[in-house]
Design a protein around this motif. Structure first.
Motif, PDB file in Angstrom:
ATOM      1  N   LEU A 116       0.897  -1.298   0.165  1.00 10.72           N
ATOM      2  CA  LEU A 116      -0.072   0.155   0.022  1.00 10.72           C
ATOM      3  C   LEU A 116       0.990   1.304  -0.049  1.00 10.72           C
ATOM      4  N   MET A 117       2.242   1.141   0.308  1.00  6.35           N
ATOM      5  CA  MET A 117       2.907   2.454   0.664  1.00  6.35           C
ATOM      6  C   MET A 117       3.152   3.006  -0.632  1.00  6.35           C
ATOM      7  N   THR A 118       3.297   2.495  -1.956  1.00  8.59           N
ATOM      8  CA  THR A 118       3.353   3.130  -3.133  1.00  8.59           C
ATOM      9  C   THR A 118       2.139   3.806  -3.552  1.00  8.59           C
ATOM     10  N   ASP A 119       1.030   3.311  -3.330  1.00  2.42           N
ATOM     11  CA  ASP A 119      -0.116   4.030  -3.794  1.00  2.42           C
ATOM     12  C   ASP A 119      -0.254   5.135  -2.587  1.00  2.42           C
ATOM     13  N   LEU A 120      -0.077   4.910  -1.380  1.00  2.00           N
ATOM     14  CA  LEU A 120      -0.029   6.133  -0.397  1.00  2.00           C
ATOM     15  C   LEU A 120       0.720   7.370  -0.797  1.00  2.00           C
ATOM     16  N   PHE A 121       2.071   7.034  -1.067  1.00  2.00           N
ATOM     17  CA  PHE A 121       2.890   8.297  -1.457  1.00  2.00           C
ATOM     18  C   PHE A 121       2.723   8.842  -2.753  1.00  2.00           C
ATOM     19  N   GLN A 122       2.137   8.038  -3.858  1.00  2.00           N
ATOM     20  CA  GLN A 122       1.820   8.414  -4.957  1.00  2.00           C
ATOM     21  C   GLN A 122       0.605   9.338  -4.797  1.00  2.00           C
ATOM     22  N   LYS A 123      -0.356   9.139  -4.043  1.00  2.00           N
ATOM     23  CA  LYS A 123      -1.542  10.062  -3.714  1.00  2.00           C
ATOM     24  C   LYS A 123      -1.152  11.340  -3.138  1.00  2.00           C
ATOM     25  N   GLN A 124      -0.103  11.135  -2.043  1.00  2.00           N
ATOM     26  CA  GLN A 124       0.396  12.391  -1.470  1.00  2.00           C
ATOM     27  C   GLN A 124       1.104  13.245  -2.421  1.00  2.00           C
TER      28      GLN A 124
END
Length: 550
Positions: free
Chosen positions: A425-433
């Motif tokens: 999930l980390m990749t998606d989270l940082f992409q969103k931010q």
């Protein structure tokens, strides 16, 4: 207010008896209106016992306090987290009028059947199973008769006691009247079931568009808005059992691979990760009784009365805090804490960083799968408390939610590696931010900002150079501590000047006495000695009074 306190006089005496019986003298002194020294908190076990003896409203208050690890040490949080109302269900004859009043029409026109025996009971409401006339099964959450008057009476008393406690140093430090107002508002909100119905619908909508989970496997009961009111919540009946009591289908068939057990925990953990880090709106009470196993890899999340909200900036900082914990970065933890607090109060940053260094040092070279993230976050809140840093109340709810969720997942599947669940999930989270939900729009916005900057920068640089060359540039520097330094230097300079004058007077008198023997000049030397003595004595007294002799 005074009339309300008069009406609660009997309740005050009852509370005084309870706290006296349990040995908490500080609260007894407050109730008697006497001057109190610094508060003497009861032990966690004694506080829990007092709240239970005071009744359902105070049990609810204890449950709300258990969601504030940003205010209370972990021992108190653990003790208050086990509080359950344990109140008997109200007889159907007393509940039926509340149901009738909420419906404003005969029961038989709405329900084909209502079970008179409650299937669950709490301090605010109790739940009955029913069947609508169209055949749908529903759960009825009906408010206990007269509970609104009881809550209002106890709220007045809580506010009165908070006002007394607010006069102490500790009460002012923790802003107890403000905290009491927050808790009282939360208690009042518990009485409005339309509020809970709205939260339930919002949570269903958010999870329905999830990219991280299969929305069909995480069920949230649908609300029947046609007959829901402030004192009656009508929602879809979901057949299941509490998660920790579930006997999974694969295990019933003799399969020991625990595939379904792991997939259920992945589903649960990712559903909450989306709520917290993406939606910013999360179910804040995921204890085992609110998570049901429906069968065939499906879970249901019940009781949305307690929720938390996080703004985008707080979501970003919490994501970065999670990464800082994984990387054992104490300096970044300190920076994020100060950003979360947003306080203007002075903080000793080196001390804060040293505290985080000591905290995270014990996790060096530890397997990430063995790290209890909720425990680490509790300790981070403790460090903030020790450094007099006030964090938003939403962080307390976040920490409590994380602790409940981690406790459920590890109890249901002890071998689960929560870090492995986080990584995808980390990749998606940082992409969103970084770029948000629409990368193209974010890139276009950044390009426009760069274009504006490139157009404005030359002109702004030209203006700066013009002001520098024309000597019209004014620098405004504000140093709050400089006044104290200036006063100290002024005092030192004045004393040095007086010392020089005293020395000069003594030397002048000595010179006159040595160079002349005529009596007509003796008065001059005597006057100089007297003046020097008076000034010297005044200088010594001022230095002694300042306390800066050493």
């Amino acid at each position: 207010m005074l009339s309300g306190l008069t009406q609660t006089g009997a309740r005050q005496r009852e509370i005084a008896e309870v706290v006296l019986r349990n040995g908490w003298g500080y609260m007894r002194r407050l109730l008697m209106g006497r001057q109190s020294d610094e508060p003497e908190f009861p032990t966690p076990a004694v506080l829990r016992k007092i709240l239970i003896e005071l009744g359902p409203v105070y049990v609810k208050l204890g449950q709300l306090l258990s969601t504030r690890p940003d205010l209370l040490p972990s021992a108190y949080i653990d003790a208050l987290s086990t509080l359950q109302s344990n109140v008997p269900a109200v007889p159907w004859t007393a509940v039926e009028p509340v149901l009738q009043q909420s419906l404003q029409q005969p029961l038989e026109k709405v329900f084909a059947q209502v079970q008179p025996i409650a299937i669950a009971a709490g301090s605010i409401a109790q739940v009955h199973r029913a069947t609508l006339v169209d055949g749908r099964e529903v759960a009825l959450k009906i408010q206990r008769p007269g509970i609104d008057a009881v809550v209002e009476q106890d709220i007045q008393l809580i506010q009165f006691l908070a006002g007394l406690a607010g006069k102490t140093d500790l009460g002012q430090e923790y802003a107890i009247p403000t905290l009491a107002a927050e808790f009282c508002d939360a208690l009042k909100d518990e009485l409005n079931f339309k509020r809970e119905a709205g939260f339930t619908d919002e949570l269903r909508r958010n999870l329905a568009r999830s990219r991280w989970i299969d929305p069909s496997k995480m069920l949230i009961p649908a609300i029947n808005w046609e007959i829901t009111s402030e004192k009656l919540l009508v929602m879809e009946w979901l057949e299941g059992v509490p998660l920790l009591e579930a006997r999974l289908e694969e295990e019933s068939a003799g399969d020991k691979t625990h595939t379904e057990r792991r997939s259920l925990m992945t589903l649960l953990f990712r559903a909450f990760a989306q709520q917290v880090y993406v939606d910013g709106f999360f179910h804040a009470d995921p204890h085992p009784g609110n998570i049901f196993y429906i069968g065939s890899g499906h879970l249901a999340l019940l009781d949305c009365g307690m929720v938390g909200r996080l703004d985008p900036n707080t979501q970003r900082l919490l994501t970065e805090m999670l990464l800082a914990i994984v990387e054992i970065d104490s300096r970044r933890c300190a920076q994020i804490t100060l950003e979360l607090a947003g306080s203007t109060q002075p903080v000793n940053i080196p001390v804060l960083e040293q505290d985080y260094e000591r905290l995270l040092r014990k996790y060096y070279n530890r397997d990430l799968s063995a790290i209890n993230f909720s425990e680490v976050f509790y300790e981070i809140l403790q460090v903030a408390r020790n450094n007099k840093i006030r964090l938003p109340s939403s962080l307390g709810l976040y920490a409590k939610t994380l602790a409940n969720l981690e406790g459920v997942t590890r109890s249901f599947d002890p071998d689960i590696n929560l870090f492995e669940e986080i990584k995808p999930l980390m990749t998606d989270l940082f992409q969103k931010q970084l770029v948000g939900e629409a990368p193209l729009q974010a890139m276009l916005r950044a390009a426009l900002d760069l274009k504006n900057l490139s157009l404005q920068s030359p002109r702004q640089m030209e203006l700066i150079l013009e002001r520098v060359t024309s000597e019209n540039l004014t620098w405004r520097v504000s140093l709050p501590e400089i006044d104290g330094v200036r006063r100290t230097l002024d005092a030192a300079a004045n004393r040095l000047s007086f010392s020089i004058v005293v020395g000069a007077l003594i030397m002048g008198a000595a010179t006159i006495t040595a160079q002349t023997q005529e009596s007509r000049f003796t008065w001059i030397s005597d006057s100089l000695f007297i003046a020097a003595s008076v000034l010297g004595l005044w200088l010594i007294i001022s230095i002694l009074r300042s306390g800066q002799l050493k």
